[in-house]
Design a protein around this motif. Structure first.
Motif, PDB file in Angstrom:
ATOM      1  N   LEU A   1       0.812  -1.213   0.000  1.00  0.00           N
ATOM      2  CA  LEU A   1       0.000   0.000   0.000  1.00  0.00           C
ATOM      3  C   LEU A   1       0.846   1.264   0.000  1.00  0.00           C
ATOM      4  CD1 LEU A   1      -2.948   0.883   0.009  1.00  0.00           C
ATOM      5  CD2 LEU A   1      -2.898   0.863   2.504  1.00  0.00           C
ATOM      6  N   GLN A   2       1.957   1.271   0.748  1.00  0.00           N
ATOM      7  CA  GLN A   2       2.781   2.476   0.841  1.00  0.00           C
ATOM      8  C   GLN A   2       3.574   2.756  -0.426  1.00  0.00           C
ATOM      9  OE1 GLN A   2       3.454   5.210   2.998  1.00  0.00           O
ATOM     10  NE2 GLN A   2       1.354   4.532   3.386  1.00  0.00           N
ATOM     11  N   ASP A   3       3.557   1.826  -1.384  1.00  0.00           N
ATOM     12  CA  ASP A   3       4.238   2.058  -2.657  1.00  0.00           C
ATOM     13  C   ASP A   3       3.288   2.607  -3.707  1.00  0.00           C
ATOM     14  OD1 ASP A   3       6.514   1.067  -1.507  1.00  0.00           O
ATOM     15  OD2 ASP A   3       6.355  -0.928  -2.414  1.00  0.00           O
ATOM     16  N   THR A   4       2.113   3.066  -3.289  1.00  0.00           N
ATOM     17  CA  THR A   4       1.116   3.541  -4.236  1.00  0.00           C
ATOM     18  C   THR A   4       0.655   4.950  -3.895  1.00  0.00           C
ATOM     19  OG1 THR A   4      -0.763   2.701  -2.963  1.00  0.00           O
ATOM     20  CG2 THR A   4       0.281   1.175  -4.510  1.00  0.00           C
ATOM     21  N   PHE A   5       0.166   5.653  -4.905  1.00  0.00           N
ATOM     22  CA  PHE A   5      -0.428   6.972  -4.682  1.00  0.00           C
ATOM     23  C   PHE A   5      -1.608   6.850  -3.726  1.00  0.00           C
ATOM     24  CE2 PHE A   5       1.746   7.562  -8.726  1.00  0.00           C
ATOM     25  CZ  PHE A   5       2.248   8.847  -8.635  1.00  0.00           C
ATOM     26  N   CYS A   6      -2.417   5.825  -3.937  1.00  0.00           N
ATOM     27  CA  CYS A   6      -3.595   5.638  -3.092  1.00  0.00           C
ATOM     28  C   CYS A   6      -3.184   5.466  -1.637  1.00  0.00           C
ATOM     29  CB  CYS A   6      -4.384   4.431  -3.575  1.00  0.00           C
ATOM     30  SG  CYS A   6      -5.816   4.001  -2.557  1.00  0.00           S
TER      31      CYS A   6
ATOM     32  N   VAL B   1      -2.238  15.272  -8.771  1.00  0.00           N
ATOM     33  CA  VAL B   1      -0.788  15.469  -8.751  1.00  0.00           C
ATOM     34  C   VAL B   1      -0.344  15.763 -10.182  1.00  0.00           C
ATOM     35  CG1 VAL B   1       1.437  14.472  -8.145  1.00  0.00           C
ATOM     36  CG2 VAL B   1      -0.612  13.835  -6.834  1.00  0.00           C
ATOM     37  N   PRO B   2      -0.072  17.028 -10.524  1.00  0.00           N
ATOM     38  CA  PRO B   2       0.323  17.354 -11.903  1.00  0.00           C
ATOM     39  C   PRO B   2       1.641  16.706 -12.317  1.00  0.00           C
ATOM     40  CG  PRO B   2      -0.435  19.307 -10.753  1.00  0.00           C
ATOM     41  CD  PRO B   2      -0.302  18.246  -9.727  1.00  0.00           C
ATOM     42  N   ASP B   3       2.628  16.683 -11.412  1.00  0.00           N
ATOM     43  CA  ASP B   3       3.934  16.113 -11.737  1.00  0.00           C
ATOM     44  C   ASP B   3       4.486  15.444 -10.486  1.00  0.00           C
ATOM     45  OD1 ASP B   3       6.459  15.432 -12.519  1.00  0.00           O
ATOM     46  OD2 ASP B   3       6.992  17.410 -13.313  1.00  0.00           O
ATOM     47  N   ALA B   4       4.415  14.151 -10.429  1.00  0.00           N
ATOM     48  CA  ALA B   4       4.822  13.418  -9.231  1.00  0.00           C
ATOM     49  C   ALA B   4       6.314  13.538  -8.961  1.00  0.00           C
ATOM     50  CB  ALA B   4       4.433  11.944  -9.375  1.00  0.00           C
ATOM     51  N   SER B   5       7.114  13.704 -10.007  1.00  0.00           N
ATOM     52  CA  SER B   5       8.558  13.804  -9.791  1.00  0.00           C
ATOM     53  C   SER B   5       8.928  15.085  -9.060  1.00  0.00           C
ATOM     54  CB  SER B   5       9.297  13.746 -11.133  1.00  0.00           C
ATOM     55  OG  SER B   5       8.985  14.881 -11.933  1.00  0.00           O
TER      56      SER B   5
ATOM     57  N   ALA C   1       7.897  11.451  -5.096  1.00  0.00           N
ATOM     58  CA  ALA C   1       9.076  11.475  -5.962  1.00  0.00           C
ATOM     59  C   ALA C   1       9.946  10.232  -5.817  1.00  0.00           C
ATOM     60  CB  ALA C   1       9.895  12.733  -5.698  1.00  0.00           C
ATOM     61  N   ASP C   2       9.888   9.555  -4.638  1.00  0.00           N
ATOM     62  CA  ASP C   2      10.747   8.388  -4.432  1.00  0.00           C
ATOM     63  C   ASP C   2      10.100   7.074  -4.844  1.00  0.00           C
ATOM     64  OD1 ASP C   2       8.826   8.519  -2.392  1.00  0.00           O
ATOM     65  OD2 ASP C   2      10.079   7.306  -1.055  1.00  0.00           O
ATOM     66  N   MET C   3       8.861   7.094  -5.290  1.00  0.00           N
ATOM     67  CA  MET C   3       8.165   5.850  -5.626  1.00  0.00           C
ATOM     68  C   MET C   3       8.750   5.229  -6.881  1.00  0.00           C
ATOM     69  SD  MET C   3       4.226   6.951  -4.710  1.00  0.00           S
ATOM     70  CE  MET C   3       3.608   5.778  -5.899  1.00  0.00           C
ATOM     71  N   SER C   4       8.852   3.887  -6.900  1.00  0.00           N
ATOM     72  CA  SER C   4       9.473   3.194  -8.036  1.00  0.00           C
ATOM     73  C   SER C   4       8.717   3.448  -9.330  1.00  0.00           C
ATOM     74  CB  SER C   4       9.538   1.691  -7.755  1.00  0.00           C
ATOM     75  OG  SER C   4       8.239   1.158  -7.547  1.00  0.00           O
ATOM     76  N   MET C   5       7.388   3.563  -9.263  1.00  0.00           N
ATOM     77  CA  MET C   5       6.626   3.794 -10.488  1.00  0.00           C
ATOM     78  C   MET C   5       6.820   5.213 -11.025  1.00  0.00           C
ATOM     79  SD  MET C   5       2.646   4.004  -9.198  1.00  0.00           S
ATOM     80  CE  MET C   5       2.724   2.397  -8.425  1.00  0.00           C
ATOM     81  N   VAL C   6       7.410   6.076 -10.212  1.00  0.00           N
ATOM     82  CA  VAL C   6       7.753   7.432 -10.660  1.00  0.00           C
ATOM     83  C   VAL C   6       9.190   7.475 -11.153  1.00  0.00           C
ATOM     84  CG1 VAL C   6       8.006   9.846  -9.943  1.00  0.00           C
ATOM     85  CG2 VAL C   6       6.067   8.490  -9.124  1.00  0.00           C
ATOM     86  N   VAL C   7      10.100   6.867 -10.386  1.00  0.00           N
ATOM     87  CA  VAL C   7      11.526   6.890 -10.718  1.00  0.00           C
ATOM     88  C   VAL C   7      11.835   5.965 -11.887  1.00  0.00           C
ATOM     89  CG1 VAL C   7      13.848   6.436  -9.829  1.00  0.00           C
ATOM     90  CG2 VAL C   7      12.118   7.446  -8.335  1.00  0.00           C
TER      91      VAL C   7
ATOM     92  N   VAL D   1       5.559   7.442 -14.052  1.00  0.00           N
ATOM     93  CA  VAL D   1       4.317   8.193 -13.863  1.00  0.00           C
ATOM     94  C   VAL D   1       4.627   9.626 -13.445  1.00  0.00           C
ATOM     95  CG1 VAL D   1       2.217   8.378 -12.478  1.00  0.00           C
ATOM     96  CG2 VAL D   1       2.980   6.127 -13.278  1.00  0.00           C
ATOM     97  N   ARG D   2       3.957  10.545 -14.083  1.00  0.00           N
ATOM     98  CA  ARG D   2       4.064  11.959 -13.697  1.00  0.00           C
ATOM     99  C   ARG D   2       2.704  12.461 -13.177  1.00  0.00           C
ATOM    100  NH1 ARG D   2       8.300  10.565 -13.490  1.00  0.00           N
ATOM    101  NH2 ARG D   2      10.181  11.238 -14.545  1.00  0.00           N
ATOM    102  N   PHE D   3       1.674  12.275 -13.989  1.00  0.00           N
ATOM    103  CA  PHE D   3       0.351  12.771 -13.598  1.00  0.00           C
ATOM    104  C   PHE D   3      -0.428  11.676 -12.857  1.00  0.00           C
ATOM    105  CE2 PHE D   3      -4.197  12.759 -14.868  1.00  0.00           C
ATOM    106  CZ  PHE D   3      -4.617  13.866 -14.160  1.00  0.00           C
TER     107      PHE D   3
END
Length: 398
Positions: free
Chosen positions: A80-85, A97-101, A107-113, A118-120
């Protein structure tokens, strides 16, 4: 926009435990993809032109993706803590979230890095239960930074309301099935006889009912079929069943006359009616006294292979003229005789005519055991959908 909130620990807090319990009660996590949810995420992805749309359910520390429309398949479960939700589960309203990075929360989430970069992100909460507990999100993701204008956000929230209603409908259906299971007649022991039956609703709720009980050493037996299908027919059938059980030991003529007086007005207001076969069996003699209110779907089979169909000359409850007496009948179940009483859904298993009763009789003769016979009828219904509620009751004298 929600900025500046650090990730929170979901752990096993009371809120997380209650949320997980509610998700479990919905009974949708392990069911695989369902079109009622797939439709919502499909529309969301197309409406917003994003790379992915998801319907997520949050447990104590794991997020389950119930439905996803995405080129890259995720899950079906993610910490759960690895997700936006998971990182916004404590927030009451929509999250955009316009730009997650560029957002320290994500910013530290694997799906962002890493892939899919993922940005939006935009998500709306899904709430169910009397306390409106947040159990998940309907969300959008995209690798390009973007935002939502008020109209877009309103559309996403409307899709979220749709998802909430589908989740709640599933829970209501489960509760309704439980209630209906409790309305089935209890097993009875009648020396020298066997009795069994089944009702298979066309949808969730059946407008058919079958009921039997013992009173004053007699077996009282009823099969009824309310016109129509669905919730309204089911409610009317439940009303009829309640009126029947309020008169557990009365003669068939008195019972049906009371139903004509008590239930017919409800049926009339609903622009409906109900056929009914209601009888009282004296086990010692095998004599069955009955009233048939427009039902006429009763097959009596004898051990020598002879059979007859009992036809009705009366109108259904709700259509029978007030003040007119009903006709009554009687038959004798001899040793080895079998009575099969059905709703009209059984006719649709073959050619929609009364000859279908003989087809049922043939099934019985091939397997003269009640459980085996009912299993074969169920199998026939799976191969040839009757398109209607289906009820079959068997009363056999040894």
């Amino acid at each position: 926009m929600h900025q500046g909130t650090s990730p929170t620990s979901t752990g096993s807090s009371p809120e997380a435990v209650r949320r997980a319990a509610l998700v479990a009660a919905l009974d949708v996590v392990d069911g695989g993809p369902e079109e009622r949810f797939e439709r919502i995420t499909r529309i969301a992805r197309e409406a917003f032109g994003v790379s992915g749309s998801f319907l997520n359910l949050a447990g104590t520390d794991v997020l389950t993706i119930k439905s996803q429309q995405s080129d890259e398949v995720f899950g079906p479960t993610i910490p759960l803590q690895d997700t936006f939700c998971g990182r916004t589960i404590d927030q009451a309203g929509p999250v955009v979230v316009p730009d997650a990075s560029a957002d320290e929360r994500f910013a530290d989430m694997s799906m962002v890095v890493e892939d899919p970069n993922v940005r939006f992100y935009a998500g709306v909460p899904l709430r169910v239960g009397d306390d409106h507990v947040k159990v998940g999100t309907l969300c959008l993701v995209d690798p390009r930074p973007r935002t939502l204008d008020p109209d877009d956000l309103a559309l996403l929230e409307e899709l979220g309301v749709w998802a909430e209603r589908e989740l709640a409908a599933g829970a209501d259906e489960d509760r309704l099935r439980g209630v209906l299971a409790g309305l089935q007649p209890a097993p009875v022991q009648v020396p020298g006889y066997r009795i069994g039956g089944m009702s298979v609703p066309h949808g969730v709720v059946s407008g058919d009912l079958h009921e039997w009980h013992l009173a004053d050493d007699a077996l009282h037996l009823t099969v009824a079929d309310v016109m129509g299908k669905g919730m309204s027919a089911g409610l009317l059938a439940a009303t009829i069943r309640g009126a029947l059980l309020a008169r557990p030991d009365e003669a068939p003529e008195a019972v049906v006359a009371a139903l004509d007086e008590q239930v017919a007005p409800d049926l009339g207001r609903a622009e409906s009616f109900s056929t009914m076969f209601h009888g009282r069996l004296d086990p010692a003699s095998g004599r069955l006294d009955f009233v048939d209110a427009g039902h006429g779907l009763v097959l009596q089979m004898r051990p020598d292979g002879a059979e007859r169909t009992l036809l009705s000359s009366d109108l259904p409850i709700g259509l029978h003229p007030a003040g007119f007496e009903r006709s009554s009948g009687s038959l004798v179940l001899g040793h080895g005789d079998v009575l099969v009483i059905v709703s009209d859904g059984a006719l649709e298993l073959w050619d929609s005519t009364l000859s279908s009763l003989s087809r049922l009789g043939a099934l019985w003769r091939e397997a003269p055991d009640i459980d085996a016979f009912l299993a074969r009828v169920r199998a026939r219904a799976l191969e040839h959908d009757p398109g209607d509620d289906l009820t079959v009751v068997v009363l056999a004298r040894d």
